[in-house]
Write a protein that holds these residues in place. Structure first.
Motif, PDB file in Angstrom:
ATOM      1  N   ASP A 177       0.845  -0.638   0.161  1.00 49.43           N
ATOM      2  CA  ASP A 177      -0.050  -0.101  -0.310  1.00 49.43           C
ATOM      3  C   ASP A 177       0.638   0.734  -0.154  1.00 49.43           C
ATOM      4  N   PRO A 178       1.240   1.644  -1.408  1.00 52.73           N
ATOM      5  CA  PRO A 178       2.142   3.044  -0.859  1.00 52.73           C
ATOM      6  C   PRO A 178       1.447   4.154  -0.744  1.00 52.73           C
ATOM      7  N   LYS A 179       0.424   4.237  -0.707  1.00 49.22           N
ATOM      8  CA  LYS A 179      -0.542   6.123  -0.499  1.00 49.22           C
ATOM      9  C   LYS A 179      -0.129   6.878   0.453  1.00 49.22           C
ATOM     10  N   LYS A 180       0.314   6.563   0.788  1.00 53.09           N
ATOM     11  CA  LYS A 180       0.608   7.620   1.997  1.00 53.09           C
ATOM     12  C   LYS A 180       1.898   8.481   1.246  1.00 53.09           C
ATOM     13  N   THR A 181       2.788   7.361  -0.040  1.00 52.89           N
ATOM     14  CA  THR A 181       3.686   8.464  -0.053  1.00 52.89           C
ATOM     15  C   THR A 181       2.975   8.997  -1.914  1.00 52.89           C
ATOM     16  N   LEU A 182       1.941   9.220  -1.937  1.00 52.27           N
ATOM     17  CA  LEU A 182       1.327   9.623  -3.038  1.00 52.27           C
ATOM     18  C   LEU A 182       1.609  11.253  -3.437  1.00 52.27           C
ATOM     19  N   SER A 183       0.945  11.598  -1.830  1.00 46.81           N
ATOM     20  CA  SER A 183       1.105  13.057  -1.637  1.00 46.81           C
ATOM     21  C   SER A 183       2.081  14.180  -1.963  1.00 46.81           C
ATOM     22  N   ILE A 184       3.529  13.189  -1.131  1.00 47.87           N
ATOM     23  CA  ILE A 184       4.990  13.817  -1.405  1.00 47.87           C
ATOM     24  C   ILE A 184       5.496  13.813  -2.643  1.00 47.87           C
ATOM     25  N   LEU A 185       5.067  12.833  -4.024  1.00 49.54           N
ATOM     26  CA  LEU A 185       4.914  13.122  -5.245  1.00 49.54           C
ATOM     27  C   LEU A 185       4.096  14.087  -5.874  1.00 49.54           C
ATOM     28  N   GLU A 186       3.265  14.286  -4.983  1.00 52.66           N
ATOM     29  CA  GLU A 186       2.551  15.261  -5.961  1.00 52.66           C
ATOM     30  C   GLU A 186       3.186  16.939  -5.598  1.00 52.66           C
ATOM     31  N   ASN A 187       3.424  17.288  -4.775  1.00 52.19           N
ATOM     32  CA  ASN A 187       4.543  17.579  -4.245  1.00 52.19           C
ATOM     33  C   ASN A 187       5.791  18.636  -5.166  1.00 52.19           C
ATOM     34  N   LEU A 188       6.622  17.105  -5.934  1.00 49.57           N
ATOM     35  CA  LEU A 188       7.144  16.764  -6.061  1.00 49.57           C
ATOM     36  C   LEU A 188       7.626  16.603  -7.456  1.00 49.57           C
ATOM     37  N   LYS A 189       6.282  16.266  -8.353  1.00 45.46           N
ATOM     38  CA  LYS A 189       6.087  15.872  -9.505  1.00 45.46           C
ATOM     39  C   LYS A 189       6.657  17.949 -10.700  1.00 45.46           C
ATOM     40  N   ASN A 190       6.975  18.490 -10.359  1.00 48.22           N
ATOM     41  CA  ASN A 190       7.340  19.403 -11.340  1.00 48.22           C
ATOM     42  C   ASN A 190       8.618  20.114 -10.637  1.00 48.22           C
ATOM     43  N   ASP A 191       8.956  19.801 -10.439  1.00 49.39           N
ATOM     44  CA  ASP A 191       9.902  20.142  -9.338  1.00 49.39           C
ATOM     45  C   ASP A 191      11.102  21.133 -10.219  1.00 49.39           C
ATOM     46  N   PRO A 192      12.257  21.840  -9.626  1.00 51.45           N
ATOM     47  CA  PRO A 192      12.766  22.778 -10.186  1.00 51.45           C
ATOM     48  C   PRO A 192      13.997  22.062 -11.017  1.00 51.45           C
ATOM     49  N   ASP A 193      14.228  21.124  -9.568  1.00 55.16           N
ATOM     50  CA  ASP A 193      15.321  19.912  -9.693  1.00 55.16           C
ATOM     51  C   ASP A 193      15.150  18.258  -9.859  1.00 55.16           C
ATOM     52  N   GLU A 194      16.283  18.774 -11.543  1.00 55.26           N
ATOM     53  CA  GLU A 194      16.693  17.361 -12.183  1.00 55.26           C
ATOM     54  C   GLU A 194      16.541  15.902 -10.956  1.00 55.26           C
ATOM     55  N   VAL A 195      17.194  16.560 -10.557  1.00 58.57           N
ATOM     56  CA  VAL A 195      17.574  15.309  -9.450  1.00 58.57           C
ATOM     57  C   VAL A 195      16.748  14.778  -8.615  1.00 58.57           C
ATOM     58  N   VAL A 196      15.563  15.892  -7.861  1.00 56.93           N
ATOM     59  CA  VAL A 196      14.065  15.268  -7.203  1.00 56.93           C
ATOM     60  C   VAL A 196      13.413  15.139  -8.451  1.00 56.93           C
ATOM     61  N   ARG A 197      13.700  14.841  -9.347  1.00 61.47           N
ATOM     62  CA  ARG A 197      12.552  15.105 -10.079  1.00 61.47           C
ATOM     63  C   ARG A 197      12.560  13.033 -10.692  1.00 61.47           C
ATOM     64  N   ARG A 198      14.200  12.786 -10.976  1.00 58.55           N
ATOM     65  CA  ARG A 198      14.437  11.725 -11.363  1.00 58.55           C
ATOM     66  C   ARG A 198      14.530  10.672 -10.243  1.00 58.55           C
ATOM     67  N   SER A 199      14.713  11.083  -8.739  1.00 61.17           N
ATOM     68  CA  SER A 199      14.368  10.474  -7.842  1.00 61.17           C
ATOM     69  C   SER A 199      12.473   9.844  -7.713  1.00 61.17           C
ATOM     70  N   VAL A 200      11.367  11.296  -8.552  1.00 66.54           N
ATOM     71  CA  VAL A 200       9.682  10.882  -7.906  1.00 66.54           C
ATOM     72  C   VAL A 200       9.937   9.460  -9.203  1.00 66.54           C
ATOM     73  N   ALA A 201      10.515   9.882 -10.067  1.00 66.97           N
ATOM     74  CA  ALA A 201      10.178   9.077 -11.317  1.00 66.97           C
ATOM     75  C   ALA A 201      11.429   7.769 -10.628  1.00 66.97           C
ATOM     76  N   ASN A 202      12.242   7.354 -10.167  1.00 72.46           N
ATOM     77  CA  ASN A 202      12.438   5.751  -9.767  1.00 72.46           C
ATOM     78  C   ASN A 202      11.284   5.571  -8.770  1.00 72.46           C
ATOM     79  N   HIS A 203      10.889   5.751  -8.061  1.00 75.21           N
ATOM     80  CA  HIS A 203       9.851   6.437  -7.020  1.00 75.21           C
ATOM     81  C   HIS A 203       8.625   5.575  -8.146  1.00 75.21           C
ATOM     82  N   LEU A 204       8.348   5.915  -8.498  1.00 77.57           N
ATOM     83  CA  LEU A 204       6.565   5.833  -9.409  1.00 77.57           C
ATOM     84  C   LEU A 204       7.458   4.542 -10.094  1.00 77.57           C
ATOM     85  N   ASN A 205       8.754   3.968 -10.747  1.00 74.47           N
ATOM     86  CA  ASN A 205       9.488   2.747 -11.483  1.00 74.47           C
ATOM     87  C   ASN A 205       8.459   2.087 -10.072  1.00 74.47           C
TER      88      ASN A 205
END
Length: 373
Positions: A177-205
């Motif tokens: 049940d990964p739902k508790k992380t989704l609000s975190i990812l929502e806040n970061l989906k358009n982060d100005p930092d590429e390294v942060v966005r890459r982390s979000v991508a790996n998290h979703l993967n």
């Protein structure tokens, strides 16, 4: 790779670390630090064990209890940051372990430390134990960090909470049940930092491996919000794309149709020696009436000693074809032995895939290298 990194902690580096530690904890001389860290078993320790050993020695030398050590530890972090810049920053990854070892009974002070230290070197591994022991306070803090001004702290919110973090301790129930992380990812989906966005991508993967439909629904909601988010989603859904998931292909504009024709598949040589290369050539033609976007891939079935196959998908190209356009492809596939893949003799298989559909396939033989007298 771990073996090479492990050996980075040589006597010179350990002495440098000890010298810097002594500038803050002056009761111990630089050589004393090295002696305590190495003891008699240093050569037997692997990378993670060496990191933990350095952390344990530093933890033992900090003031007790942990709240009294916070000031010293943060000063040490700053001193080490100045000495080990850029790619050398990995040397001080033990700082997160120090917080976990010394501060596990003091979550508030530990989270404060990690918020600062992760701006220098990631605390993604040490935060896991706090998510397990103190879920309420730690998840609340992770959500706050997702809006932090520093990209290192924002990244910790995403990377530290990944369901399948490599090297990371498993968090009970998170894969289910990964739902508790989704609000975190929502806040970061358009982060100005590429390294942060890459982390979000790996998290979703990570999530897509257990809950593909959930990630697909997120992708449909996020797609088109910004160029950065679209690139993030492409990386996040890479596993589903390679699986030929029709919903995922549709999100990125790759239609399921019969208009792609593959012909003239040729494999050279007929028998590939381990250590050499396979070259495969083919022709792709679009018979669609309109310009059409195609994703071309090859899938190789590597024979294992058990007689079963290990399958690997390789992307060839993504491009738009005009009606009746034809293109010839030639690709080279290495059969060098690697730490990540061992090759065995026998019959292997190759498929050419277009927009998730296998269009043609062939078999080829892999042999042991010829012996030379």
């Amino acid at each position: 790779m771990a073996e090479a990194l492990k050996n980075f902690y040589d006597d010179e580096v350990l002495l440098e670390i000890g010298t810097l530690l002594s500038t803050i904890l002056s009761h111990k001389k630089p050589k004393d630090w090295v002696q305590e860290i190495k003891r008699n078993d240093w050569k037997k320790l692997e990378l993670k064990q060496r990191i933990k050993r350095i952390a344990e020695v530093l933890s033992d030398s900090l003031p007790k209890p942990f709240p009294k050590a916070v000031s010293s530890l943060l000063k040490i972090s700053k001193v080490l940051e100045e000495k080990f810049p850029g790619t050398q920053r990995f040397y001080i990854i033990f700082l997160g372990d120090v917080v976990e070892i010394s501060g596990i009974d003091y979550p508030e002070e530990s989270l404060h430390c990690m918020e600062k230290i992760t701006q220098i070197i990631s605390c993604e591994f040490s935060i896991r134990e706090f998510l397990i022991r103190y879920p309420d306070i730690t998840w609340k803090k992770m959500l706050e960090w997702s809006k932090h001004s520093h990209p290192g702290t924002r990244r910790l919110a995403s990377e530290g909470s990944r369901p399948r973090l490599p090297w990371g301790k498993g968090i009970p129930g998170l894969k289910q049940d990964p739902k508790k992380t989704l609000s975190i990812l929502e806040n970061l989906k358009n982060d100005p930092d590429e390294v942060v966005r890459r982390s979000v991508a790996n998290h979703l993967n990570d999530i897509s491996k257990d809950h593909p439909d959930l990630v697909i629904s997120i992708a449909k909601k996020w797609k088109g919000k910004s160029e950065n988010t679209d690139l993030l989603l492409k990386h996040a859904l890479r596993g589903l794309l390679k699986q030929g998931n029709s919903d995922t292909l549709s999100i990125f504009g790759f239609p399921k149709n019969k208009s792609a024709k593959i012909s003239k598949l040729e494999l050279l040589p007929k028998i590939v020696e381990i250590g050499k290369h396979l070259v495969y050539k083919f022709e792709m033609k679009s018979e669609a009436k309109d310009p059409t976007l195609y994703r071309l891939e090859s899938k190789i079935h590597y024979l294992k000693p058990s007689g079963k196959f290990s399958v690997k998908v390789f992307q060839i190209e993504e491009r738009e074809f005009f009606p009746n356009e034809t293109k010839v492809y030639e690709r080279k596939q290495s059969f060098q032995q690697m730490t990540t893949r061992t090759h065995f003799p026998g019959i292997h298989k190759l498929e050419i895939i277009v927009n998730g559909e296998t269009k043609t396939k062939a078999e080829f033989k892999v042999s042991n290298p010829k012996t030379r007298k």
